[in-house]
Design a protein around this motif. Structure first.
Motif, mmCIF file in Angstrom:
data_model
loop_
_atom_site.group_PDB
_atom_site.id
_atom_site.type_symbol
_atom_site.label_atom_id
_atom_site.label_comp_id
_atom_site.label_asym_id
_atom_site.label_seq_id
_atom_site.Cartn_x
_atom_site.Cartn_y
_atom_site.Cartn_z
ATOM 1 N N GLY A 1 21.178 55.090 2.647
ATOM 2 C CA GLY A 1 20.520 56.071 2.150
ATOM 3 C C GLY A 1 20.395 55.881 0.537
ATOM 4 O O GLY A 1 20.134 56.941 0.045
ATOM 5 N N VAL A 2 20.389 54.649 0.103
ATOM 6 C CA VAL A 2 19.993 54.143 -1.268
ATOM 7 C C VAL A 2 18.433 54.103 -1.454
ATOM 8 O O VAL A 2 18.135 52.971 -0.715
ATOM 9 N N PRO A 3 17.963 54.606 -2.080
ATOM 10 C CA PRO A 3 16.506 54.410 -2.585
ATOM 11 C C PRO A 3 16.172 53.055 -2.792
ATOM 12 O O PRO A 3 17.025 52.458 -3.831
ATOM 13 N N MET A 4 15.234 52.538 -2.492
ATOM 14 C CA MET A 4 14.618 50.860 -2.846
ATOM 15 C C MET A 4 13.556 50.981 -3.528
ATOM 16 O O MET A 4 12.630 51.462 -3.130
ATOM 17 N N LEU A 5 13.762 50.694 -4.788
ATOM 18 C CA LEU A 5 12.543 50.347 -5.661
ATOM 19 C C LEU A 5 11.617 49.308 -5.147
ATOM 20 O O LEU A 5 11.879 48.390 -4.325
ATOM 21 N N PRO A 6 10.323 49.449 -5.490
ATOM 22 C CA PRO A 6 9.338 48.488 -5.077
ATOM 23 C C PRO A 6 9.960 46.867 -5.429
ATOM 24 O O PRO A 6 10.593 46.856 -6.642
ATOM 25 N N THR A 7 9.724 46.034 -4.560
ATOM 26 C CA THR A 7 9.986 44.663 -4.719
ATOM 27 C C THR A 7 9.365 43.942 -5.863
ATOM 28 O O THR A 7 8.123 44.151 -5.923
ATOM 29 N N LEU A 8 10.095 43.063 -6.684
ATOM 30 C CA LEU A 8 9.426 42.097 -7.748
ATOM 31 C C LEU A 8 9.031 40.866 -7.095
ATOM 32 O O LEU A 8 10.039 40.080 -6.421
ATOM 33 N N PRO A 9 7.723 40.698 -6.841
ATOM 34 C CA PRO A 9 7.232 39.371 -6.178
ATOM 35 C C PRO A 9 7.381 37.947 -6.684
ATOM 36 O O PRO A 9 7.100 37.077 -6.129
ATOM 37 N N TYR A 10 7.409 38.185 -8.219
ATOM 38 C CA TYR A 10 7.367 36.949 -8.985
ATOM 39 C C TYR A 10 8.894 37.012 -9.900
ATOM 40 O O TYR A 10 9.463 37.778 -9.964
ATOM 41 N N GLY A 11 9.309 35.665 -10.141
ATOM 42 C CA GLY A 11 10.528 35.388 -10.517
ATOM 43 C C GLY A 11 10.416 33.970 -11.324
ATOM 44 O O GLY A 11 9.344 33.506 -11.637
ATOM 45 N N CYS A 12 11.333 33.584 -11.979
ATOM 46 C CA CYS A 12 11.474 32.517 -12.791
ATOM 47 C C CYS A 12 11.698 31.394 -11.691
ATOM 48 O O CYS A 12 12.902 30.660 -11.580
#
Length: 254
Positions: free
Chosen positions: A57-68
């Motif tokens: 039941g914890v809201p999920m923020l939009p996924t970050l598709p880029y990283g280091c």
């Protein structure tokens, strides 16, 4: 429980029910050998956190598709990498705005190994600025001992290996190419080294490990473990309180 489909009038109630917690999945876009799509890391972060958000039941923020992903070099096409300072800044600013929307427990779920250092920096900055915000960085490959054992079963410096290939065959077959899985596995060449070398100096094809061992049934089991074990961590974190209620900003009274 996806943040992006909730309205401003709904999110306060969502957060109240979830102990004011939110999940931020962070992945990467990078080469994953000749047989896996470049979105492997953010796809698994998205799928995993989506399932966990439903369970907890914890809201999920939009996924970050880029990283280091700088270590993957320019030898193979497909990698889109952020500088560490860029990732730190992006995650810090996401955390700031999440805080002002009411989030007080932020679970950063990372599915790309070399995001760990920038994400730790963002964690330090967020908790130093927001005294009542708790932040955790959880790496998907080491959620629990059984998940870690499976990921590291064929290499210590693994990449596009048996575990990752099995996960994609089971959970995202559209980005897995069974016919392109290398028949000659690429060994881990990093044992005993002093320096951290980029992938172009440790792998012949962008793979480290044994993707030839990947089995769909193993991927299904591993994903189920990841969902179960991450859900348990987040449920525990929803109730956690600091050992001492002492402000970051207030000096000791003399």
């Amino acid at each position: 429980m996806k943040w992006a489909v909730r309205t401003w009038s709904e999110l306060p109630r969502d957060l109240a029910k979830a102990c004011r917690a939110a999940i931020l999945p962070v992945g990467a876009t990078e080469q994953h050998g000749p047989h896996l799509g470049t979105g492997m890391d953010f796809v698994i972060a998205e799928k995993l956190c989506s399932e966990v958000a439903k369970r907890t039941g914890v809201p999920m923020l939009p996924t970050l598709p880029y990283g280091c992903s700088l270590g993957h070099s320019r030898r193979w096409p497909g990698t889109i990498a952020l500088q560490p300072i860029t990732l730190i800044t992006v995650v810090k600013e996401i955390g700031d705005w999440a805080y002002h929307s009411g989030v007080r427990r932020l679970f950063i779920v990372n599915s790309h190994v070399t995001n760990a250092a920038p994400l730790r920096c963002a964690l330090e900055m967020l908790r130093a600025e927001h005294d009542d915000m708790m932040v955790a960085v959880i790496n998907t490959a080491t959620i629990s001992e059984r998940v870690r054992t499976e990921h590291f079963s064929d290499a210590q410096d693994w990449h596009a290996n048996a575990a990752e290939t099995a996960l994609m065959l089971a959970e995202a077959p559209e980005i897995a190419r069974s016919d392109l899985i290398p028949t000659s596995d690429d060994p881990d060449r990093t044992e005993g080294l002093v320096f951290a070398h980029p992938v172009n100096r440790t792998s012949k094809n962008g793979v480290t490990g044994a993707p030839s061992r990947a089995r769909i049934e193993d991927g299904r089991e591993l994903f189920a473990w990841m969902v179960e074990d991450l859900s348990a961590l987040i449920e525990k974190g929803k109730l956690e309180r600091p050992a001492l209620e002492q402000s970051y900003f207030d000096p000791v009274e003399q």
